[in-house]
Design an enzyme around this catalytic site. Structure first.
Site, PDB file in Angstrom:
ATOM      1  N   GLY A  69       0.803  -1.206   0.000  1.00 28.01           N
ATOM      2  CA  GLY A  69       0.000   0.000   0.000  1.00 28.01           C
ATOM      3  C   GLY A  69       0.840   1.261   0.000  1.00 28.01           C
ATOM      4  O   GLY A  69       0.452   2.270  -0.601  1.00 28.01           O
ATOM      5  N   ASN A 149      -6.794   4.477   9.945  1.00 24.84           N
ATOM      6  CA  ASN A 149      -6.209   3.233  10.420  1.00 24.84           C
ATOM      7  C   ASN A 149      -6.059   3.152  11.937  1.00 24.84           C
ATOM      8  O   ASN A 149      -5.793   2.084  12.479  1.00 24.84           O
ATOM      9  CB  ASN A 149      -4.838   3.004   9.766  1.00 24.84           C
ATOM     10  CG  ASN A 149      -3.859   4.125  10.061  1.00 24.84           C
ATOM     11  OD1 ASN A 149      -4.188   5.297   9.967  1.00 24.84           O
ATOM     12  ND2 ASN A 149      -2.635   3.765  10.409  1.00 24.84           N
ATOM     13  N   GLN A 179      -7.252   0.394   4.612  1.00 27.20           N
ATOM     14  CA  GLN A 179      -7.998  -0.094   5.776  1.00 27.20           C
ATOM     15  C   GLN A 179      -9.478  -0.299   5.483  1.00 27.20           C
ATOM     16  O   GLN A 179     -10.185  -0.913   6.278  1.00 27.20           O
ATOM     17  CB  GLN A 179      -7.844   0.879   6.953  1.00 27.20           C
ATOM     18  CG  GLN A 179      -6.468   0.883   7.574  1.00 27.20           C
ATOM     19  CD  GLN A 179      -6.131  -0.391   8.314  1.00 27.20           C
ATOM     20  OE1 GLN A 179      -6.979  -1.231   8.564  1.00 27.20           O
ATOM     21  NE2 GLN A 179      -4.861  -0.559   8.673  1.00 27.20           N
ATOM     22  N   SER A 199      -4.077  -2.997  -0.311  1.00 28.91           N
ATOM     23  CA  SER A 199      -2.952  -3.832   0.103  1.00 28.91           C
ATOM     24  C   SER A 199      -3.423  -5.236   0.426  1.00 28.91           C
ATOM     25  O   SER A 199      -4.544  -5.424   0.914  1.00 28.91           O
ATOM     26  CB  SER A 199      -2.271  -3.215   1.328  1.00 28.91           C
ATOM     27  OG  SER A 199      -1.211  -4.020   1.793  1.00 28.91           O
ATOM     28  N   GLY A 200      -2.554  -6.215   0.188  1.00 23.19           N
ATOM     29  CA  GLY A 200      -2.915  -7.609   0.412  1.00 23.19           C
ATOM     30  C   GLY A 200      -2.905  -8.045   1.861  1.00 23.19           C
ATOM     31  O   GLY A 200      -3.783  -8.786   2.304  1.00 23.19           O
ATOM     32  N   THR A 237       9.736  -8.151 -12.618  1.00 19.38           N
ATOM     33  CA  THR A 237       9.005  -9.411 -12.740  1.00 19.38           C
ATOM     34  C   THR A 237       7.942  -9.507 -11.652  1.00 19.38           C
ATOM     35  O   THR A 237       8.219  -9.263 -10.476  1.00 19.38           O
ATOM     36  CB  THR A 237       9.975 -10.601 -12.619  1.00 19.38           C
ATOM     37  OG1 THR A 237      10.974 -10.493 -13.629  1.00 19.38           O
ATOM     38  CG2 THR A 237       9.230 -11.918 -12.782  1.00 19.38           C
ATOM     39  N   CYS A 322       3.461   1.356  11.895  1.00 22.13           N
ATOM     40  CA  CYS A 322       4.516   2.132  11.241  1.00 22.13           C
ATOM     41  C   CYS A 322       5.086   3.216  12.142  1.00 22.13           C
ATOM     42  O   CYS A 322       6.133   3.781  11.837  1.00 22.13           O
ATOM     43  CB  CYS A 322       3.982   2.756   9.952  1.00 22.13           C
ATOM     44  SG  CYS A 322       3.453   1.528   8.733  1.00 22.13           S
TER      45      CYS A 322
END
Length: 375
Positions: A69, A149, A179, A199-200, A237, A322
């Site tokens: 993200g 968040n 979020q 984001s995953g 890649t 973070c």
């Protein structure tokens, strides 16, 4: 173990883990290679892109895979502002954004842009009226998170988008929806933003994969230069294990989203009611998101409470991961005093959260309050 820090990251679901394993061991070719293994990998890449774009409500061609993200935020903000700078150099954001946005804004200021950082509402959201009041003829970018968040405050991005259009503004609208993705109902179309970051690892996929929605017709310079991957928009890649897992997590998350939202909202309400009953001095932030609850025990230190809970294998945090221990700029911006901030805790739910987790946390905080009070 009772894991309730899902706003920091989530446990990878078994289906996503299996998809990643298969991409590493069976379908391990390079999607850019033209022989059979490469073509199989390309089919998997296309399938995964469809799964993520379907969950986001956009076309596959509007979705570019990134590493996270933060990369998506950086690219949207820096690339979006640079693409529009001939029309002006004014940017609108808020005081409660994620550091990936805040530091991108700092970089824009170093490049000569002017940034207006709006004060949030008491839940950490930003009012569309405040955005439109700050809008100028030279505004070229508005960037606001969908769900805060730390507090769970939900900003009405759709109303911001409508307001920009009604004013005839050419400013791009970016939303950090990391979020909010698969936690509150929205699509790229209903949101109305030009750029959306997701984001995953917030939805039970592995770390190391995210995506940026780029509205059809909008051209951004590549953030990473090199080969022609992602239709020439992002070199490198493709990280196929993470991408395949991301696609599978999106498929599962979308299929059960309504029920997941209902369950998370019920657990959040149960937790708040039980904590309020047992801790009279409890403070909390009222917010619309079903999965984030910010509470405070004024007079107690967040770190002490967290350590007490960790000894019982109960995991929560005090703010964004973070921040790495720093005081929350979000809680400062919404006006909490130092005592409340120093005792703040963030609980993050997910579709895997259970009533047992809620009961364990409630007992843990009540025991912590009682035990520490007698020392």
């Amino acid at each position: 173990m009772h894991y309730l820090d899902n706003s920091a990251t989530t446990r990878v679901c078994p289906e996503a883990a299996q998809a990643a394993l298969a991409a590493m061991t069976d379908c391990f070719g390079n999607p850019s290679s033209t022989y059979t293994l490469g073509r199989e990998a390309k089919k998997l890449l296309d399938k995964s892109r469809r799964q993520v774009s379907d969950a986001l409500g956009c076309t596959p061609g509007e979705l570019v895979f990134t590493s996270c993200g933060s990369e998506s935020d950086n690219w949207a903000i820096l690339g979006g502002a640079e693409a529009m700078k001939r029309r002006g150099k004014h940017v609108i954001s808020s005081l409660v954004e994620h550091d990936a946005v805040r530091k991108s804004l700092d970089e824009l200021e170093a490049r000569g842009f002017e940034v207006t950082r709006l004060k949030p509402e008491k839940d950490g959201s930003v009012s569309p009226e405040a955005v439109l009041a700050a809008l100028r003829e030279d505004t070229v970018l508005v960037t606001l998170m969908l769900v805060n968040n730390e507090t769970g405050g939900v900003t009405d991005i759709a109303s911001v988008a409508k307001g920009l259009r009604a004013r005839g503004s050419s400013a791009l609208l970016h939303s950090d929806a990391v979020q909010g993705f698969l936690k509150i109902p929205f699509s790229a179309k209903s949101l109305g933003a030009d750029l959306i970051s997701v984001s995953g690892h917030k939805i039970h996929a592995p770390k190391g994969v995210g995506a940026l929605y780029i509205r059809q017709g909008l051209r951004l310079k590549p953030f990473i230069l090199g080969g022609g991957q992602e239709e020439g928009r992002r070199a490198g890649t493709e990280a196929m294990p993470q991408i395949a897992a991301f696609g599978e997590a999106c498929r599962i998350g979308k299929s059960g989203m309504s029920e997941n939202i209902r369950r998370m909202a019920a657990l959040k309400q149960q937790l708040l009611e039980e904590l309020r009953a047992g801790i009279p001095e409890l403070g909390w932030v009222e917010s619309a998101a079903p999965h984030i609850l910010s509470v405070s025990l004024p007079g107690w230190r967040s770190e002490v409470l967290m350590n007490f809970l960790e000894a019982r294998e109960i995991y929560i945090s005090k703010s964004s991961a973070c921040k790495k221990g720093g005081r929350s700029h979000v809680l400062e911006a919404i006006g909490l005093d130092a005592r409340a901030i120093d005792g703040a805790l963030r609980i993050g739910l997910s579709r895997m959260s259970t009533e047992e987790d809620i009961l364990a946390l409630t007992r843990g905080l009540l025991d912590a309050r009682g035990s520490l009070a007698h020392r």
